[in-house]
Design a protein around this motif. Structure first.
Motif, PDB file in Angstrom:
ATOM      1  N   SER A 295       0.825  -1.208   0.000  1.00  0.00           N
ATOM      2  CA  SER A 295       0.000   0.000   0.000  1.00  0.00           C
ATOM      3  C   SER A 295       0.857   1.256   0.000  1.00  0.00           C
ATOM      4  CB  SER A 295      -0.939   0.007   1.213  1.00  0.00           C
ATOM      5  OG  SER A 295      -0.207   0.142   2.426  1.00  0.00           O
ATOM      6  N   GLU A 296       2.174   1.071   0.026  1.00  0.00           N
ATOM      7  CA  GLU A 296       3.102   2.211   0.001  1.00  0.00           C
ATOM      8  C   GLU A 296       4.037   2.098  -1.215  1.00  0.00           C
ATOM      9  OE1 GLU A 296       4.209   4.566   2.916  1.00  0.00           O
ATOM     10  OE2 GLU A 296       2.996   3.764   4.550  1.00  0.00           O
ATOM     11  N   ARG A 308       2.254   5.021  -2.406  1.00  0.00           N
ATOM     12  CA  ARG A 308       0.848   5.016  -2.794  1.00  0.00           C
ATOM     13  C   ARG A 308      -0.032   5.574  -1.682  1.00  0.00           C
ATOM     14  NH1 ARG A 308      -3.796   2.234  -4.351  1.00  0.00           N
ATOM     15  NH2 ARG A 308      -4.088   2.193  -6.625  1.00  0.00           N
ATOM     16  N   PHE A 309       0.528   5.713  -0.490  1.00  0.00           N
ATOM     17  CA  PHE A 309      -0.170   6.364   0.623  1.00  0.00           C
ATOM     18  C   PHE A 309      -0.680   7.732   0.214  1.00  0.00           C
ATOM     19  CE2 PHE A 309       0.368   9.528   4.032  1.00  0.00           C
ATOM     20  CZ  PHE A 309      -0.533   9.059   4.994  1.00  0.00           C
ATOM     21  N   HIS A 310       0.064   8.409  -0.665  1.00  0.00           N
ATOM     22  CA  HIS A 310      -0.295   9.773  -1.052  1.00  0.00           C
ATOM     23  C   HIS A 310      -1.397   9.831  -2.114  1.00  0.00           C
ATOM     24  CE1 HIS A 310       2.700  11.605   1.452  1.00  0.00           C
ATOM     25  NE2 HIS A 310       3.692  10.969   0.862  1.00  0.00           N
ATOM     26  N   LEU A 311      -1.907   8.663  -2.540  1.00  0.00           N
ATOM     27  CA  LEU A 311      -3.077   8.674  -3.428  1.00  0.00           C
ATOM     28  C   LEU A 311      -4.289   9.223  -2.689  1.00  0.00           C
ATOM     29  CD1 LEU A 311      -4.456   7.865  -6.122  1.00  0.00           C
ATOM     30  CD2 LEU A 311      -4.866   5.613  -5.113  1.00  0.00           C
ATOM     31  N   GLU A 312      -4.501   8.731  -1.489  1.00  0.00           N
ATOM     32  CA  GLU A 312      -5.630   9.195  -0.664  1.00  0.00           C
ATOM     33  C   GLU A 312      -5.205  10.287   0.312  1.00  0.00           C
ATOM     34  OE1 GLU A 312      -8.630   8.231  -1.203  1.00  0.00           O
ATOM     35  OE2 GLU A 312      -8.145   6.632  -2.640  1.00  0.00           O
ATOM     36  N   ASN A 313      -3.919  10.439   0.475  1.00  0.00           N
ATOM     37  CA  ASN A 313      -3.402  11.406   1.456  1.00  0.00           C
ATOM     38  C   ASN A 313      -2.325  12.278   0.821  1.00  0.00           C
ATOM     39  OD1 ASN A 313      -4.629  10.147   4.131  1.00  0.00           O
ATOM     40  ND2 ASN A 313      -3.734   8.451   2.951  1.00  0.00           N
ATOM     41  N   GLY A 327       0.820  14.467  -4.804  1.00  0.00           N
ATOM     42  CA  GLY A 327      -0.022  13.292  -4.719  1.00  0.00           C
ATOM     43  C   GLY A 327       0.573  12.158  -5.536  1.00  0.00           C
ATOM     44  N   TYR A 328       0.086  10.967  -5.302  1.00  0.00           N
ATOM     45  CA  TYR A 328       0.574   9.786  -6.013  1.00  0.00           C
ATOM     46  C   TYR A 328       0.032   9.777  -7.440  1.00  0.00           C
ATOM     47  CZ  TYR A 328       1.123   4.818  -7.237  1.00  0.00           C
ATOM     48  OH  TYR A 328       1.445   3.640  -7.865  1.00  0.00           O
TER      49      TYR A 328
END
Length: 451
Positions: A295-296, A308-313, A327-328
């Motif tokens: 997920s990262e 990938r954490f930065h897709l939602e964050n 962002g991702y």
């Protein structure tokens, strides 16, 4: 690569490593070209690329020098090209001095360097004046300098085994490595240092003109690159250099403030090996926890350049009423930064994956089979670092292999390359690859450096 119409210094350093397997003399000549008087500036700067000599690429020439030398030595029954190594080392000492004198704004062994080849990876354009004023202490710039210093230390050790004059250089670069690595995480919990204990990760630090500072908490290769700064030595090499060994032991004893948070070569590992690394065992585990998390950073096709954490964050920074956001983005860039034709906010880049895999193998050579980590993070599946390296390598290779349906991830939705019998088995090595589906992106036959 055919139709390669321009050079970039760090691309070239990576190119010559595989070239050395085919034509070692040509590889050496290309590397030495960048160190000649008509390329290397008198102040020691290596020109970054032909449209901007004054920009800065990551300092990987010492790494390439060492890799070419060791491959050549192995090919020639243990006899290396010492003259080549001496020449390159003499020029790289000047380049190292340029970095120390020009890119350490605070004189505290924390380095800048601008974009350093990672284009849009940061919150700001790191090669331009910051909108906030002040300066960045860069986690990647500092890790690159530890990596540079370690390679110079390694070369100096090799030369000292042939010529006692170079023992002083071994001492010099050992101390440089210790000072820079120690600066990345000083004793205590300090807001202006690169290591964030709560996150278990390294970040750039933004220093404001008023003296205050803040970490820019973007989980990216900027923080992962600390892994690459590791060197492993046989104990016998140090035993043959008693003056260096005595100086190193004295330095370690006199500077506990530097050695507390890094791994120093005073404890024997697997097969009596010694290791010098930014990361002690605790930090290796903290960093790998994120790098091996699907997920990262861990993709089905390698290690992503941004979590990938930065897709939602997405990370957001606000200044003077303006928002700066990262962002991702796993595919083509959505940012106009650096022309928008390169993206380090999610895709997989092969040369950096190579450096990370190399480091995992070096760590394994020191820690051995007793050191295991979860792969992937959260799975409960414990693997040695050698096995982790194999698993990631298989994911990378999978980009180019046919899957169960006969399609190659590298060609994505391009039906011509997926199904046309004249094209489907002709493999292109793209510049970088989609962080989620492995599709090739960017230059394929012109300026890509994957091949």
């Amino acid at each position: 690569k055919w139709e390669y119409p321009w050079y970039a210094a760090w691309d070239l350093a990576f190119h010559v490593i595989p070239i050395s397997l085919i034509d070692p003399d040509f590889a050496k000549s290309q590397l030495m070209l960048m160190l000649r008087e008509d390329y290397l500036h008198p102040n020691g700067q290596i020109p970054a690329y032909e449209w901007n000599f004054g920009d800065v690429n990551p300092p990987v020439h010492a790494f390439a020098t060492w890799e070419i030398y060791t491959r050549d030595r192995e090919r020639n029954n243990g006899k290396g090209d010492i003259d080549f190594l001496k020449y390159a080392f003499s020029k790289l000492v000047i380049n190292f001095t340029w970095w120390v004198n020009r890119k350490d704004e605070g004189g505290n062994n924390l380095f800048q360097g601008g974009f350093l080849g990672l284009d849009n990876i940061g919150v700001f354009d790191r090669s331009a004046p910051l909108p906030t004023g002040g300066h960045l202490d860069q986690a990647d710039g500092t890790a690159w300098m530890v990596f540079f210093s370690q390679r110079m230390f390694q070369i100096a050790i090799e030369l000292a085994l042939h010529d006692a004059l170079y023992e002083d250089f071994a001492i010099k670069f050992f101390e440089h490595t210790m000072w820079i690595a120690g600066a990345m995480d000083r004793i205590g919990n300090n807001n202006d240092e690169l290591w964030d204990e709560s996150d278990g990760f390294f970040y750039d630090v933004l220093n404001f003109p008023d003296g205050s500072s803040t970490r820019l908490k973007v989980r990216s290769l900027v923080g992962l690159l600390s892994l690459m700064a590791v060197s492993v030595f046989p104990k016998e090499a140090f035993d043959r250099l008693p003056r260096f060994r005595a100086a190193a032991q004295k330095f370690i004893m006199q500077h506990p403030e530097l050695t507390d948070n890094i791994h120093v070569p005073n404890k024997l590992g697997e097969n009596g090996r010694l290791m010098l690394s930014i990361l002690n065992e605790y930090k290796v585990r903290r960093i790998l926890e994120k790098m091996l998390d699907e997920s990262e950073f861990l993709s089905d096709y390698g290690i992503r350049s941004l979590s990938r954490f930065h897709l939602e964050n997405p990370y957001c920074f606000y200044h003077a009423g303006q928002e700066y956001k990262v962002g991702y983005v796993p595919g083509d860039s959505t940012s106009g930064m650096f022309g928008g034709n390169s993206n380090w906010r999610g895709p997989i880049w092969m040369p950096v994956n190579l450096l990370l895999l190399r480091s995992l193998l070096l760590l394994y050579s020191y820690y051995g089979d007793s050191f295991t980590v979860e792969f992937p993070t959260g799975s409960g599946n414990q693997l040695t670092l050698y096995d982790v390296t194999e698993q990631i390598t298989e994911r990378i290779v999978g980009i180019f292999l046919k899957d169960e349906s006969g399609r190659r991830p590298v060609y994505g939705a391009c039906e011509k390359f997926q199904t046309d019998p004249h094209w489907r088995d002709l493999i292109l090595f793209y510049e970088y690859f989609h962080g989620d589906n492995g599709a090739g992106i960017g230059a394929s036959h012109q300026t890509g450096w994957t091949g």
